[in-house]
Scaffold this motif. Structure first.
Motif, PDB file in Angstrom:
ATOM      1  N   TYR A 144      -3.938  11.499   6.830  1.00  0.00           N
ATOM      2  CA  TYR A 144      -2.880  11.839   5.258  1.00  0.00           C
ATOM      3  C   TYR A 144      -3.842   9.912   4.530  1.00  0.00           C
ATOM      4  O   TYR A 144      -2.827   9.758   3.917  1.00  0.00           O
ATOM      5  N   PRO A 145      -4.526  10.394   3.643  1.00  0.00           N
ATOM      6  CA  PRO A 145      -5.419   9.434   3.288  1.00  0.00           C
ATOM      7  C   PRO A 145      -4.870   9.895   1.310  1.00  0.00           C
ATOM      8  O   PRO A 145      -3.982  10.821   1.404  1.00  0.00           O
ATOM      9  N   PRO A 146      -5.064   8.595   0.631  1.00  0.00           N
ATOM     10  CA  PRO A 146      -4.636   8.880  -0.578  1.00  0.00           C
ATOM     11  C   PRO A 146      -5.137   9.976  -1.457  1.00  0.00           C
ATOM     12  O   PRO A 146      -6.384  10.535  -1.041  1.00  0.00           O
ATOM     13  N   ILE A 147      -4.064  10.860  -1.857  1.00  0.00           N
ATOM     14  CA  ILE A 147      -4.411  11.634  -2.277  1.00  0.00           C
ATOM     15  C   ILE A 147      -4.314  11.686  -3.950  1.00  0.00           C
ATOM     16  O   ILE A 147      -4.372  13.141  -5.103  1.00  0.00           O
ATOM     17  N   GLY A 148      -4.332  10.721  -4.859  1.00  0.00           N
ATOM     18  CA  GLY A 148      -3.489  10.353  -5.918  1.00  0.00           C
ATOM     19  C   GLY A 148      -4.888   9.484  -6.031  1.00  0.00           C
ATOM     20  O   GLY A 148      -6.486   9.452  -6.078  1.00  0.00           O
ATOM     21  N   MET A 177      -5.076   4.688  -8.408  1.00  0.00           N
ATOM     22  CA  MET A 177      -4.473   3.958  -7.700  1.00  0.00           C
ATOM     23  C   MET A 177      -3.889   2.880  -9.453  1.00  0.00           C
ATOM     24  O   MET A 177      -5.437   2.629  -9.774  1.00  0.00           O
ATOM     25  N   VAL A 178      -2.986   2.551  -9.476  1.00  0.00           N
ATOM     26  CA  VAL A 178      -2.346   2.342 -11.319  1.00  0.00           C
ATOM     27  C   VAL A 178      -2.258   0.859 -10.771  1.00  0.00           C
ATOM     28  O   VAL A 178      -1.339   0.232 -10.579  1.00  0.00           O
ATOM     29  N   ASP A 179      -2.707   0.539 -11.617  1.00  0.00           N
ATOM     30  CA  ASP A 179      -2.657  -0.852 -11.470  1.00  0.00           C
ATOM     31  C   ASP A 179      -1.257  -1.109 -12.732  1.00  0.00           C
ATOM     32  O   ASP A 179      -1.230  -1.093 -13.826  1.00  0.00           O
ATOM     33  N   GLY A 186      -1.534  -7.365 -11.118  1.00  0.00           N
ATOM     34  CA  GLY A 186      -1.850  -7.714  -9.864  1.00  0.00           C
ATOM     35  C   GLY A 186      -1.315  -7.240  -8.560  1.00  0.00           C
ATOM     36  O   GLY A 186      -1.668  -7.873  -7.938  1.00  0.00           O
ATOM     37  N   TYR A 187      -0.935  -5.613  -8.703  1.00  0.00           N
ATOM     38  CA  TYR A 187      -0.745  -5.001  -7.666  1.00  0.00           C
ATOM     39  C   TYR A 187      -1.165  -3.275  -7.954  1.00  0.00           C
ATOM     40  O   TYR A 187      -0.919  -3.633  -9.652  1.00  0.00           O
ATOM     41  N   ALA A 188      -1.004  -2.560  -6.706  1.00  0.00           N
ATOM     42  CA  ALA A 188      -2.010  -1.369  -7.180  1.00  0.00           C
ATOM     43  C   ALA A 188      -0.200  -0.052  -7.163  1.00  0.00           C
ATOM     44  O   ALA A 188      -0.279  -0.299  -5.520  1.00  0.00           O
ATOM     45  N   LEU A 189      -0.425   0.413  -7.659  1.00  0.00           N
ATOM     46  CA  LEU A 189       0.701   1.656  -7.109  1.00  0.00           C
ATOM     47  C   LEU A 189       0.330   3.140  -7.064  1.00  0.00           C
ATOM     48  O   LEU A 189      -0.832   3.342  -7.734  1.00  0.00           O
ATOM     49  N   HIS A 190      -0.001   4.053  -5.839  1.00  0.00           N
ATOM     50  CA  HIS A 190      -0.585   5.089  -5.715  1.00  0.00           C
ATOM     51  C   HIS A 190      -0.059   5.996  -6.097  1.00  0.00           C
ATOM     52  O   HIS A 190       1.356   6.380  -5.886  1.00  0.00           O
ATOM     53  N   ALA A 191      -0.605   6.723  -7.185  1.00  0.00           N
ATOM     54  CA  ALA A 191       0.428   7.839  -7.401  1.00  0.00           C
ATOM     55  C   ALA A 191      -0.458   9.562  -8.130  1.00  0.00           C
ATOM     56  O   ALA A 191      -1.809   9.150  -7.638  1.00  0.00           O
ATOM     57  N   VAL A 192       0.112  10.994  -8.479  1.00  0.00           N
ATOM     58  CA  VAL A 192      -0.587  11.704  -9.237  1.00  0.00           C
ATOM     59  C   VAL A 192       0.149  11.395  -9.819  1.00  0.00           C
ATOM     60  O   VAL A 192       1.311  11.962 -10.435  1.00  0.00           O
ATOM     61  N   HIS A 193      -0.651  11.807 -10.730  1.00  0.00           N
ATOM     62  CA  HIS A 193      -0.708  12.285 -12.478  1.00  0.00           C
ATOM     63  C   HIS A 193      -0.587  13.584 -12.763  1.00  0.00           C
ATOM     64  O   HIS A 193      -2.663  13.761 -13.013  1.00  0.00           O
ATOM     65  N   HIS A 239       5.381   1.854  -0.044  1.00  0.00           N
ATOM     66  CA  HIS A 239       5.800   3.386   1.246  1.00  0.00           C
ATOM     67  C   HIS A 239       4.340   3.742   0.799  1.00  0.00           C
ATOM     68  O   HIS A 239       3.043   3.885  -1.114  1.00  0.00           O
ATOM     69  N   GLY A 240       3.759   4.882   1.513  1.00  0.00           N
ATOM     70  CA  GLY A 240       2.842   6.068   0.876  1.00  0.00           C
ATOM     71  C   GLY A 240       1.494   4.974   1.298  1.00  0.00           C
ATOM     72  O   GLY A 240       0.870   4.659   1.996  1.00  0.00           O
ATOM     73  N   TRP A 241       0.666   5.171   0.267  1.00  0.00           N
ATOM     74  CA  TRP A 241      -0.019   3.932  -0.533  1.00  0.00           C
ATOM     75  C   TRP A 241      -0.168   3.152  -0.837  1.00  0.00           C
ATOM     76  O   TRP A 241      -1.799   2.369  -1.191  1.00  0.00           O
TER      77      TRP A 241
END
Length: 343
Positions: free
Chosen positions: A30-34, A36-38, A41-48, A95-97
């Motif tokens: 289950y790799p990242p599918i979106g 990485m949004v800065d 100082g850290y990043a969230l994984h998102a599908v936009h 959570h997730g990635w």
């Protein structure tokens, strides 16, 4: 005694090695599918999903619940909403990635602020916030702390108010210092893998779990040691956080809809959903008979009608609810085991 200790050390070491190997297998599956949004100082994984040429809805932001990731909301909602709105599906911090960020992200308020920064990074100034389960607490905090960015709220089987009792023992254990990391790095993953299918079935009951639910939504990602710890810390901290924050819900003035089931065995709908309907002026509560904890997957079309209603379209939610109830009347799926009493 020495033999026993040596055997114990070898067992723990073996479990730790196996957990590390299995966690890598889960990540490969289950790799990242979106992207990485800065967020500072850290990043969230998102599908936009970009703004379509002919949007008939405001931007939408989906927030998943405990033990989940963005796939859980994207699977049911993207097919019915793509082409109608700009959409952001997001892995909550840790959570997730998504990376965890600082200690502030141990609370729904901190996670709401991280999501607000992700929205800003994608050029989204205002959106309808849709929160399922634990995500409901984040959606409510988002509206309190970022009202200018909140176009509306849709709560799906939300966890938003303090409740009697506590949470499952494994959350308490995994959230502890020292013991928690040891548990997460040795026993949590092998034990959790044996419960993925049955635990998911309990969350859906009395509605049947889709056969491909576990494969499509990747709940196994939460069994990785750090994700498991993050989830446990979130869940054990939720009740004290809600005790502090829920009295402020009367400050929320945005259009709101709440979709909940009378057969939810995970959260107490008469506390959370009825509490929101009481606290948020003008909120519309939609009760569904024979619905469990997954309105996002079980009554997806009704949830989309709720989004439309909050967006200002002419929608009769109660009529839509009656149609959904008729479709669920024959559901009698049984939970094969116990499930956590909250989130």
């Amino acid at each position: 005694m020495i033999y026993f200790l040596a055997t114990l050390v070898l067992l723990v070491a073996g479990l730790a090695v196996w957990t590390r190997i299995k966690a890598r297998e889960i990540e490969a599956q289950y790799p990242p599918i979106g992207e990485m949004v800065d967020v500072g100082g850290y990043a969230l994984h998102a599908v936009h999903v970009p703004l379509p040429e002919r949007a008939d809805l405001p931007p939408l932001v989906f927030i998943h619940g405990a033990s989940g990731n963005l796939r859980d909301q994207m699977a049911p909602f993207r097919p019915g909403l793509e082409g109608r709105a700009e959409i952001l599906f997001i892995d909550r911090p840790g959570h997730g990635w998504s990376e965890r960020g600082g200690a502030e992200n141990q609370t729904p308020g901190g996670q709401a602020s991280a999501i607000a920064r992700a929205m800003q990074a994608k050029g989204m100034t205002k959106a309808i916030i849709i929160g399922h389960s634990f995500g409901g607490a984040i959606a409510a905090s988002f509206a309190l702390d970022h009202p200018q960015m909140t176009a509306g709220l849709v709560f799906l089987a939300p966890a938003t108010h303090p409740w009697p009792g506590g949470v499952s023992w494994y959350y308490e254990l995994a959230s502890l210092p020292l013991v928690g990391p040891l548990f997460a790095h040795t026993l949590a993953l092998p034990a959790g893998l044996t419960r993925l299918e049955s635990g998911s079935a309990c969350v859906f009951a009395p509605n049947p779990k889709p056969a491909d639910y576990v494969d499509i939504t990747a709940p196994a990602l939460v069994l990785r040691p750090q994700a498991f710890r993050n989830n446990a810390i979130d869940v054990t901290g939720l009740k004290p956080y809600l005790s502090r924050v829920s009295p402020r819900y009367r400050e929320i003035k945005t259009p709101t809809a709440i979709v909940t089931g009378d057969s939810d065995s995970v959260v107490l709908a008469h506390i959370h959903s009825e509490g929101l309907a009481r606290d948020i002026e003008g909120a519309e509560l939609v009760w569904i008979r024979n619905l469990g904890h997954k309105p996002d997957h079980v009554v997806t079309e009704l949830a989309i009608r709720a989004i439309e209603k909050v967006a200002g379209l002419d929608v009769d939610l109660q009529a839509a609810a009656a149609m959904a109830e008729a479709q669920l009347a024959s559901d009698h799926a049984v939970c094969p085991g116990e499930v956590s009493s909250e989130v």
